[in-house]
Every structure is written in structure tokens, then in C-alpha cells.
Scaffold this motif. Sequence first.
Motif, PDB file in Angstrom:
ATOM      1  N   HIS A 112      16.935 -49.552 -82.876  1.00 59.89           N
ATOM      2  CA  HIS A 112      18.072 -50.096 -82.687  1.00 59.89           C
ATOM      3  C   HIS A 112      18.420 -50.570 -81.142  1.00 59.89           C
ATOM      4  CE1 HIS A 112      19.245 -46.310 -80.315  1.00 59.89           C
ATOM      5  NE2 HIS A 112      18.387 -45.779 -81.084  1.00 59.89           N
ATOM      6  N   TYR A 138      18.795 -58.504 -89.557  1.00 60.20           N
ATOM      7  CA  TYR A 138      18.098 -57.357 -88.843  1.00 60.20           C
ATOM      8  C   TYR A 138      16.759 -57.603 -88.956  1.00 60.20           C
ATOM      9  CZ  TYR A 138      17.913 -52.643 -87.226  1.00 60.20           C
ATOM     10  OH  TYR A 138      17.738 -51.581 -86.300  1.00 60.20           O
ATOM     11  N   LYS A 144      22.008 -51.593 -85.354  1.00 64.48           N
ATOM     12  CA  LYS A 144      21.640 -50.426 -85.776  1.00 64.48           C
ATOM     13  C   LYS A 144      20.938 -50.552 -86.947  1.00 64.48           C
ATOM     14  CE  LYS A 144      25.635 -48.396 -83.580  1.00 64.48           C
ATOM     15  NZ  LYS A 144      27.125 -48.169 -83.936  1.00 64.48           N
TER      16      LYS A 144
END
Length: 114
Positions: free
Chosen positions: A50, A40, A111
Amino acid sequence: MTPDASGAKPVEAAMSSIEPVNLPESTTWDLLLQRVDPAYPDAAKAAGQHGSVVLQVLIGRDGTVQDAKFMQGSLVFARSAIDAVKQWHFKPYSLNGRAVSVQSPITLNFKPPA
């Protein structure tokens, strides 16, 4: 490669002319054997972003990812998605009893980590 007397191409030549075979995304997910989760991105984490990324993935006859190209989605996640998918391994796809290379879209959703 010379056609035989009937004019038919050798099997390998005929197979390469139809490769890569286009597969639907759902079929490609069913072939997935080994997945590496994408990192991420720090910039996205800091902003609480996201999003999703759609890649066009080329899978070789041996099930390894030969190429992954960004098609659409959030650019902030594109590099991370490509880097991860290139490490994935799939069950080889067979057509008429022979392994063939395939291409398919793959969608990854990002996310914020909890």
C-alpha cells in the motif's frame, strides 16, 4: 498583441501571463467531475503493498488534464496513478469571469483490494 493607448494589455494576454494558477489540493478535488480509479498494479497486489502518490496536475481551461507528473511517493503506483488522472475531467476554474488553466497537487492512496 499591441497594448492600447493606456498601456494596458488585452485581457487574453494578461490572463495567459498568470496561468497556470496554483490551486490548493482541496479546491481541485471540489472541481472534480469525472474520476477514473487507478488500476492496482499486479506486483503491488501480490506483495500486499500500500502507499500513496503525489502528482502535480496541469488542468486546461476546458477542465481536461493536460499533464500529470510524479512528485513523490511510492514508485510502484506512479504509472497507474498518472494513467488514471490523465482521464479525469474537472469543472473549469474561473478567475475574473474567465476560464484559466490551473495546476495543483493531487494525492492518491493505494490500498490492497479486499
